[in-house]
Design a protein around this motif. Structure first.
Motif, PDB file in Angstrom:
ATOM      1  N   ARG A 259       0.834  -1.209   0.000  1.00 27.31           N
ATOM      2  CA  ARG A 259       0.000   0.000   0.000  1.00 27.31           C
ATOM      3  C   ARG A 259       0.873   1.265   0.000  1.00 27.31           C
ATOM      4  O   ARG A 259       0.603   2.225  -0.690  1.00 27.31           O
ATOM      5  CB  ARG A 259      -0.892   0.002   1.243  1.00 27.31           C
ATOM      6  N   LYS A 260       1.927   1.217   0.804  1.00 29.99           N
ATOM      7  CA  LYS A 260       2.824   2.388   0.861  1.00 29.99           C
ATOM      8  C   LYS A 260       3.481   2.620  -0.510  1.00 29.99           C
ATOM      9  O   LYS A 260       3.600   3.749  -0.972  1.00 29.99           O
ATOM     10  CB  LYS A 260       3.877   2.158   1.958  1.00 29.99           C
ATOM     11  N   MET A 261       3.858   1.538  -1.178  1.00 26.74           N
ATOM     12  CA  MET A 261       4.472   1.703  -2.514  1.00 26.74           C
ATOM     13  C   MET A 261       3.447   2.280  -3.495  1.00 26.74           C
ATOM     14  O   MET A 261       3.782   3.138  -4.314  1.00 26.74           O
ATOM     15  CB  MET A 261       5.022   0.375  -3.028  1.00 26.74           C
TER      16      MET A 261
ATOM     17  N   ILE B  60      -6.637  -5.882  -6.238  1.00 24.46           N
ATOM     18  CA  ILE B  60      -5.522  -4.943  -6.472  1.00 24.46           C
ATOM     19  C   ILE B  60      -6.034  -3.707  -7.198  1.00 24.46           C
ATOM     20  O   ILE B  60      -5.754  -2.568  -6.805  1.00 24.46           O
ATOM     21  CB  ILE B  60      -4.396  -5.651  -7.271  1.00 24.46           C
ATOM     22  N   PHE B  61      -6.827  -3.931  -8.233  1.00 25.03           N
ATOM     23  CA  PHE B  61      -7.376  -2.806  -9.005  1.00 25.03           C
ATOM     24  C   PHE B  61      -8.200  -1.889  -8.096  1.00 25.03           C
ATOM     25  O   PHE B  61      -8.044  -0.664  -8.106  1.00 25.03           O
ATOM     26  CB  PHE B  61      -8.238  -3.357 -10.155  1.00 25.03           C
ATOM     27  N   GLU B  62      -9.060  -2.519  -7.286  1.00 21.62           N
ATOM     28  CA  GLU B  62      -9.956  -1.710  -6.441  1.00 21.62           C
ATOM     29  C   GLU B  62      -9.185  -0.921  -5.382  1.00 21.62           C
ATOM     30  O   GLU B  62      -9.463   0.250  -5.139  1.00 21.62           O
ATOM     31  CB  GLU B  62     -11.000  -2.614  -5.771  1.00 21.62           C
TER      32      GLU B  62
ATOM     33  N   PHE C 145       1.024   9.174  -5.705  1.00 17.86           N
ATOM     34  CA  PHE C 145       1.362  10.556  -5.323  1.00 17.86           C
ATOM     35  C   PHE C 145       2.174  11.201  -6.454  1.00 17.86           C
ATOM     36  O   PHE C 145       1.874  12.310  -6.905  1.00 17.86           O
ATOM     37  CB  PHE C 145       2.188  10.534  -4.021  1.00 17.86           C
ATOM     38  N   GLU C 146       3.188  10.485  -6.942  1.00 19.47           N
ATOM     39  CA  GLU C 146       4.058  11.067  -7.967  1.00 19.47           C
ATOM     40  C   GLU C 146       3.347  11.163  -9.326  1.00 19.47           C
ATOM     41  O   GLU C 146       3.541  12.134 -10.061  1.00 19.47           O
ATOM     42  CB  GLU C 146       5.357  10.277  -8.070  1.00 19.47           C
TER      43      GLU C 146
ATOM     44  N   ILE D 169      -7.122   4.414  -3.393  1.00 13.21           N
ATOM     45  CA  ILE D 169      -5.999   5.330  -3.063  1.00 13.21           C
ATOM     46  C   ILE D 169      -6.024   6.526  -4.022  1.00 13.21           C
ATOM     47  O   ILE D 169      -5.889   7.686  -3.613  1.00 13.21           O
ATOM     48  CB  ILE D 169      -4.642   4.597  -3.138  1.00 13.21           C
ATOM     49  N   ARG D 170      -6.231   6.219  -5.315  1.00  9.38           N
ATOM     50  CA  ARG D 170      -6.245   7.291  -6.319  1.00  9.38           C
ATOM     51  C   ARG D 170      -7.337   8.332  -5.984  1.00  9.38           C
ATOM     52  O   ARG D 170      -7.082   9.536  -6.021  1.00  9.38           O
ATOM     53  CB  ARG D 170      -6.508   6.665  -7.688  1.00  9.38           C
ATOM     54  N   GLU D 171      -8.515   7.830  -5.653  1.00 11.84           N
ATOM     55  CA  GLU D 171      -9.619   8.769  -5.351  1.00 11.84           C
ATOM     56  C   GLU D 171      -9.316   9.606  -4.113  1.00 11.84           C
ATOM     57  O   GLU D 171      -9.529  10.818  -4.092  1.00 11.84           O
ATOM     58  CB  GLU D 171     -10.933   7.994  -5.170  1.00 11.84           C
TER      59      GLU D 171
END
Ligand SMILES: Cc1ncc(C[n+]2csc(CCOP(=O)(O)OP(=O)(O)O)c2C)c(N)n1
Length: 328
Positions: free
Chosen positions: A21-23, A292-294, A29-30, A299-301
């Motif tokens: 998750r951190k990765m 994984i996709f979800e 983020f980037e 995270i993206r949202e």
């Protein structure tokens, strides 16, 4: 027969989920920064660690909040892994007063004393003496905290690297010089800038025990870092680690990578540190492709929500701009 990585992940699924998750957070983020830059919302440049996430996450996962890190111009992964607030980092890079440094430092000057992050550094090699000084301080105070000093392979051509290594060695300081060899220092290929095969060979000149590992293999990075942290807490050190990796993007925003081929970049995709863990998760049934996709989508949202919030923050006032410029 199952390989050791899969076995270990099956034994500690929650731990490895946390690291994955951190990765993802670092990469998304980037990627978000890239999109904001394309929309002209970021002034100044930044340096992305896309492709190098396992090095930051696997090593910093072995540190406590009290341990120290020192970072470089390519600092986003280290900072997020050490616990620096993503909100405060976005705000800093967008120049807002709510940024980790009041919006006055930007990407290359993220520092976070509360989380024992000694700072990023736009001066290549500038962090080696700072980190060695922090390690000396820990030793003189008989503290158990250790220091991880991150740098690129190009920085090991600077005099400050050699001076810090020598002093750290004669004083036996609790520091690991963690060198992410991403194969390029700006446009200069590692192979053209040194006749050595590995940065780890440099340690022998200073009597520093050194290691060279696959920096895109989360498990290798974590296992070695854990061992070194334990040894440093028992009075050993310094150590030198070369974590072999690859930077997928250009050096900074102004670099279109004309010094390397598209074929080379394509070949390196097979070693993507994130996709490797995802593949392990699928094989060990810790997560399937849909999970994984979800998770990534969530995270993206969340990150886009954060950005919208930060965009509403104010810019520093004239008074704030002039604060903390000179020592009193
Ligand atoms: C003392 C100094 N010299 C030169 C530069 C310009 N510069 C910025 S990043 C960089 C390359 C650094 O390469 P490396 O240490 O391998 O780190 P990477 O960018 O690959 O993460 C250079 C030469 C600088 N910022 N500071």
């Amino acid at each position: 027969m199952k390989n050791k990585t899969i076995e270990k992940m099956e034994q500690h699924p929650n731990h490895f989920k946390k690291l994955l998750r951190k990765m993802w957070e670092i990469r998304i983020f980037e990627e978000t920064l890239e999109q904001l830059y394309a929309k002209n919302k970021i002034h100044g440049t930044f340096h992305l660690c896309i492709g190098q996430e396992a090095a930051a996450v696997g090593s910093i996962a072995c540190l406590s909040q009290e341990d120290w890190i020192a970072s470089t111009h390519r600092n986003h992964g280290h900072s997020l892994a050490k616990g620096t607030s993503m909100r405060a980092m976005f705000a800093e890079i967008l120049g807002k007063s709510t940024g980790i440094n009041g919006g006055k430092g930007g990407s290359m000057h993220i520092s976070d004393a509360k989380n024992h992050h000694l700072g990023s550094n736009g001066v290549v090699g500038g962090n080696f003496p700072i980190a060695a000084g922090a390690a000396l301080s820990m030793k003189m105070q008989n503290k158990k905290q250790v220091v991880f000093c991150f740098a690129g392979e190009g920085a090991t051509n600077e005099g400050s690297f050699h001076e810090a290594m020598n002093l750290a060695s004669i004083w036996q300081l609790p520091i690991t010089f963690f060198i992410e060899n991403n194969q390029y220092g700006m446009s200069s290929a590692f192979k053209k800038m040194t006749r050595l095969d590995s940065i780890a060979q440099r340690g022998s000149s200073y009597g520093v025990e050194s290691f060279s590992i696959d920096g895109n293999d989360l498990m290798s990075v974590e296992q070695l870092s854990k061992r070194l942290v334990q040894r440093m807490r028992h009075g050993e050190g310094p150590f030198l680690v070369e974590a072999k990796t690859y930077r997928y993007r250009g050096h900074s925003k102004s670099d279109s990578c004309l010094y390397r081929s598209k074929e080379e970049e394509g070949r390196q995709q097979a070693y993507d540190p994130i996709r490797r863990v995802e593949a392990n998760f699928i094989e060990s049934k810790i997560m399937n492709k849909m999970d994984i996709f979800e998770e990534k989508q969530i995270i993206r949202e969340k990150i886009w929500q954060l950005v919208q919030e930060v965009e509403g923050d104010s810019l520093p006032s004239d008074q704030e701009l002039l604060a903390n410029i000179y020592a009193k």
